[in-house]
Design a protein around this motif. Structure first.
Motif, mmCIF file in Angstrom:
data_model
loop_
_atom_site.group_PDB
_atom_site.id
_atom_site.type_symbol
_atom_site.label_atom_id
_atom_site.label_comp_id
_atom_site.label_asym_id
_atom_site.label_seq_id
_atom_site.Cartn_x
_atom_site.Cartn_y
_atom_site.Cartn_z
ATOM 1 N N THR A 1 6.918 13.589 4.555
ATOM 2 C CA THR A 1 6.945 15.044 4.360
ATOM 3 C C THR A 1 5.719 15.509 3.576
ATOM 4 O O THR A 1 4.757 16.015 4.141
ATOM 5 C CB THR A 1 8.237 15.472 3.650
ATOM 6 O OG1 THR A 1 8.360 14.770 2.393
ATOM 7 C CG2 THR A 1 9.475 15.186 4.485
ATOM 8 N N ALA A 2 5.747 15.314 2.268
ATOM 9 C CA ALA A 2 4.631 15.760 1.435
ATOM 10 C C ALA A 2 3.352 14.992 1.753
ATOM 11 O O ALA A 2 2.248 15.563 1.712
ATOM 12 C CB ALA A 2 4.984 15.602 -0.046
ATOM 13 N N GLY A 3 3.476 13.696 2.073
ATOM 14 C CA GLY A 3 2.293 12.898 2.375
ATOM 15 C C GLY A 3 1.497 13.447 3.544
ATOM 16 O O GLY A 3 0.292 13.711 3.415
ATOM 17 N N VAL B 1 -2.373 15.261 3.548
ATOM 18 C CA VAL B 1 -3.452 14.839 4.435
ATOM 19 C C VAL B 1 -4.051 16.044 5.158
ATOM 20 O O VAL B 1 -5.279 16.177 5.274
ATOM 21 C CB VAL B 1 -2.938 13.799 5.457
ATOM 22 C CG1 VAL B 1 -3.967 13.576 6.566
ATOM 23 C CG2 VAL B 1 -2.626 12.478 4.754
ATOM 24 N N MET B 2 -3.200 16.919 5.642
ATOM 25 C CA MET B 2 -3.653 18.062 6.431
ATOM 26 C C MET B 2 -4.121 19.239 5.592
ATOM 27 O O MET B 2 -4.717 20.183 6.112
ATOM 28 C CB MET B 2 -2.519 18.530 7.353
ATOM 29 C CG MET B 2 -2.107 17.499 8.391
ATOM 30 S SD MET B 2 -3.452 17.002 9.493
ATOM 31 C CE MET B 2 -3.832 18.544 10.314
ATOM 32 N N GLY B 3 -3.814 19.208 4.304
ATOM 33 C CA GLY B 3 -4.145 20.357 3.472
ATOM 34 C C GLY B 3 -3.169 21.495 3.622
ATOM 35 O O GLY B 3 -3.493 22.660 3.325
ATOM 36 N N TRP B 4 -1.951 21.171 4.063
ATOM 37 C CA TRP B 4 -0.902 22.169 4.200
ATOM 38 C C TRP B 4 -0.049 22.214 2.935
ATOM 39 O O TRP B 4 -0.018 21.242 2.159
ATOM 40 C CB TRP B 4 0.009 21.817 5.383
ATOM 41 C CG TRP B 4 -0.674 21.828 6.707
ATOM 42 C CD1 TRP B 4 -1.812 22.496 7.052
ATOM 43 C CD2 TRP B 4 -0.243 21.145 7.900
ATOM 44 N NE1 TRP B 4 -2.122 22.269 8.367
ATOM 45 C CE2 TRP B 4 -1.189 21.446 8.922
ATOM 46 C CE3 TRP B 4 0.836 20.314 8.201
ATOM 47 C CZ2 TRP B 4 -1.070 20.942 10.205
ATOM 48 C CZ3 TRP B 4 0.959 19.810 9.488
ATOM 49 C CH2 TRP B 4 0.019 20.124 10.483
ATOM 50 N N LEU C 1 3.240 7.965 6.498
ATOM 51 C CA LEU C 1 3.703 7.230 7.676
ATOM 52 C C LEU C 1 3.498 8.084 8.923
ATOM 53 O O LEU C 1 3.637 9.310 8.877
ATOM 54 C CB LEU C 1 5.186 6.887 7.539
ATOM 55 C CG LEU C 1 5.544 5.790 6.541
ATOM 56 C CD1 LEU C 1 7.038 5.833 6.236
ATOM 57 C CD2 LEU C 1 5.150 4.411 7.072
ATOM 58 N N ALA C 2 3.170 7.426 10.031
ATOM 59 C CA ALA C 2 3.073 8.090 11.325
ATOM 60 C C ALA C 2 3.537 7.099 12.381
ATOM 61 O O ALA C 2 3.426 5.887 12.189
ATOM 62 C CB ALA C 2 1.638 8.537 11.605
ATOM 63 N N THR C 3 4.050 7.588 13.486
ATOM 64 C CA THR C 3 4.647 6.671 14.455
ATOM 65 C C THR C 3 3.691 6.221 15.545
ATOM 66 O O THR C 3 3.889 5.167 16.142
ATOM 67 C CB THR C 3 5.869 7.298 15.153
ATOM 68 O OG1 THR C 3 5.448 8.396 15.958
ATOM 69 C CG2 THR C 3 6.905 7.743 14.135
ATOM 70 N N ASP C 4 2.650 7.016 15.856
ATOM 71 C CA ASP C 4 1.841 6.770 17.052
ATOM 72 C C ASP C 4 2.758 6.684 18.267
ATOM 73 O O ASP C 4 2.593 5.823 19.137
ATOM 74 C CB ASP C 4 0.998 5.497 16.903
ATOM 75 C CG ASP C 4 -0.055 5.346 17.999
ATOM 76 O OD1 ASP C 4 -0.312 6.331 18.706
ATOM 77 O OD2 ASP C 4 -0.595 4.232 18.156
ATOM 78 N N GLY D 1 0.808 -1.216 0.000
ATOM 79 C CA GLY D 1 0.000 0.000 0.000
ATOM 80 C C GLY D 1 0.841 1.265 0.000
ATOM 81 O O GLY D 1 0.460 2.278 -0.594
ATOM 82 N N LEU D 2 1.999 1.222 0.657
ATOM 83 C CA LEU D 2 2.928 2.349 0.583
ATOM 84 C C LEU D 2 3.457 2.509 -0.837
ATOM 85 O O LEU D 2 3.575 3.625 -1.359
ATOM 86 C CB LEU D 2 4.101 2.141 1.537
ATOM 87 C CG LEU D 2 3.832 2.095 3.041
ATOM 88 C CD1 LEU D 2 5.149 1.897 3.786
ATOM 89 C CD2 LEU D 2 3.155 3.358 3.525
ATOM 90 N N LEU D 3 3.782 1.385 -1.452
ATOM 91 C CA LEU D 3 4.387 1.419 -2.785
ATOM 92 C C LEU D 3 3.411 1.912 -3.850
ATOM 93 O O LEU D 3 3.803 2.645 -4.767
ATOM 94 C CB LEU D 3 4.912 0.032 -3.154
ATOM 95 C CG LEU D 3 6.161 -0.425 -2.395
ATOM 96 C CD1 LEU D 3 6.366 -1.923 -2.531
ATOM 97 C CD2 LEU D 3 7.381 0.329 -2.916
ATOM 98 N N ASP D 4 2.131 1.506 -3.749
ATOM 99 C CA ASP D 4 1.188 1.877 -4.813
ATOM 100 C C ASP D 4 0.428 3.169 -4.532
ATOM 101 O O ASP D 4 -0.404 3.593 -5.325
ATOM 102 C CB ASP D 4 0.214 0.734 -5.108
ATOM 103 C CG ASP D 4 -0.758 0.431 -3.974
ATOM 104 O OD1 ASP D 4 -0.996 1.299 -3.115
ATOM 105 O OD2 ASP D 4 -1.309 -0.704 -3.959
ATOM 106 N N GLY D 5 0.709 3.806 -3.394
ATOM 107 C CA GLY D 5 0.092 5.090 -3.096
ATOM 108 C C GLY D 5 -1.235 5.002 -2.372
ATOM 109 O O GLY D 5 -1.848 6.044 -2.094
#
Length: 427
Positions: free
Chosen positions: A356-358, A362-365, A305-308, A296-300
């Motif tokens: 970074t960009a991902g 998500v946040m709309g930044w 990624l997030a660490t929790d 899923g990471l590879l195909d977008g």
């Protein structure tokens, strides 16, 4: 504000050694002649690779009320040591972050630390009880960047629907910990052959998948009515849950998701040790799930990624599996874990994009760049030197980790936030 030049660095995708100069919180230029920069500070990047500083959308910094586990100073120092320039902290503190005054106080305190930048999330419901909505407009005005009851999974369907509508009207994201609490029950690890062999109560994959399916139906209904909802699924851990999100995206629903490194690199087999270090929520799943998430990471299909990052005291994590709290703290080594284990599959550009960009999308930044005029939030990475993980060196108060003693590559050596050095590795 002082001018800083970092020399002997390579941009992602390049083998050319360059220098970058930052001033007044912005990237002033690349390869500027020293004669143009009187009185500037110079740091040697030692051939490292520079990227925009990482963004963490899911960290538990435990302040207020649980500072024996972590506080803003230790948590944001740990984030900077891990290459993160911006951190979104979760609201499941004591008291819960459902008061605008708490949001403002956290932002003000973090600004005075000179470490990673703090962006607080606020609770979706009052007290995170899953019943009445919090004062979302006032929380946004105070600086809350998303709404979530993360840490609890008890929002009833109607409350979530109302929250999605209200947050959407405020152009704010709703982020959920997707587990059906009644299905999860007292499960302490993934339900399957390993839990059965160990005689431990299992947490079935269906607990996550049923909750994701329910929430996506709510999102779909609102979207069909033209409501401006934004919905984010935290720490996906099962193949089926990812398929549900993937299908929702195909249908054009405003849905994003994150995956954590521990759900990629660790599996339920680790619980054969009976070590509560490996107890997380949602739990570590099977190798098949981990492999599917990597695809899923590879195909977008996975947005970021997030660490929790979830620190606890050592005494808490030394309890037996039935009583110990869930959570792993490893924000300082998230990139080294990913680069060492999956760098060959993902590639550097894809991996840094997911951190970074991902998250920014998500946040709309605005997506972070290394362009002249961009914010001076940078990380320098040593992609080649192998180092043994020594938790005693962690900035976090949680000085223990599943990766203790393992050899990793990809260590952040320098993190710059708003033009200031937030972390510098000396060795």
């Amino acid at each position: 504000m002082a001018t800083l030049t970092i020399k002997n660095i390579k941009r992602v995708g390049s083998d050319t050694l360059e220098s970058v100069t930052v001033e007044d919180g912005l990237i002033r230029g690349w390869n500027l002649p020293e004669s143009d920069l009187p009185g500037h500070d110079v740091l040697d990047g030692k051939g490292g690779t520079v990227a925009p500083a990482f963004t963490e959308l899911h960290a538990h910094l435990r302040e207020p009320g649980q500072t024996e586990k972590e506080d803003l100073a230790s948590g944001l120092a740990a984030a900077a040591a891990g290459g993160y320039g911006t951190v979104v902290c979760m609201p499941n503190t004591r008291p819960v972050i459902d008061d605008p005054a708490l949001v403002r106080a956290l932002i003000e305190k973090a600004e005075g630390l000179g470490l990673a930048r703090l962006k607080p999330a606020a609770a979706l419901t009052k007290g995170q009880k899953g019943e009445a909505l919090a004062e979302l407009a006032a929380l946004k005005e105070a600086g809350a960047v998303m709404f979530t009851d993360d840490g609890l999974t008890n929002e009833n369907a109607r409350t979530l629907r109302l929250g999605l509508e209200y947050a959407g009207s405020l152009d704010r994201l709703v982020s959920v910990h997707a587990e059906d609490d009644s299905l999860r029950a007292g499960g302490v690890m993934n339900e399957g052959p390993v839990s059965e062999a160990l005689g431990l109560p299992g947490n079935p994959a269906a607990a996550e998948e049923a909750r994701v399916a329910r929430d996506l139906e709510i999102v779909g209904g609102l979207h069909a009515q033209g409501r401006p909802v934004r919905f984010h699924v935290q720490h996906l851990s099962t193949a089926r849950a990812l398929d549900l999100v993937r299908d929702a995206k195909r249908r054009g629903l405003p849905v994003t998701c994150e995956v954590c490194p521990h759900h990629l690199d660790l599996t339920d087999e680790a619980l054969r040790s009976f070590d509560a270090m490996y107890k997380v929520a949602p739990p570590l799943r099977t190798q098949a799930d981990a492999d599917y998430l990597l695809e899923g990471l590879l195909d977008g299909s996975v947005d970021c990624l997030a660490t929790d990052h979830a620190p606890h005291t050592r005494a808490e994590k030394e309890r037996d599996l039935l009583d110990a709290p869930s959570g792993i703290a490893y924000i300082e080594i998230a990139f080294p874990v990913m680069w060492t284990r999956f760098g060959e599959r993902l590639g550097l550009e894809k991996l840094t994009n997911l951190m970074t960009a991902g998250p920014a999308r998500v946040m709309g930044w605005p997506e972070p760049t290394l362009d002249v005029g961009a914010p001076a939030d940078l990380v320098v990475l040593d992609l080649h030197t192998e180092r043994v993980v020594n938790p005693a060196e962690f900035q976090s108060k949680a000085k223990f980790t599943p990766w203790q003693g393992q050899t990793l590559r990809g260590w952040p050596t320098l993190t710059v936030v708003n033009g200031h050095v937030a972390h510098l590795r000396e060795d």
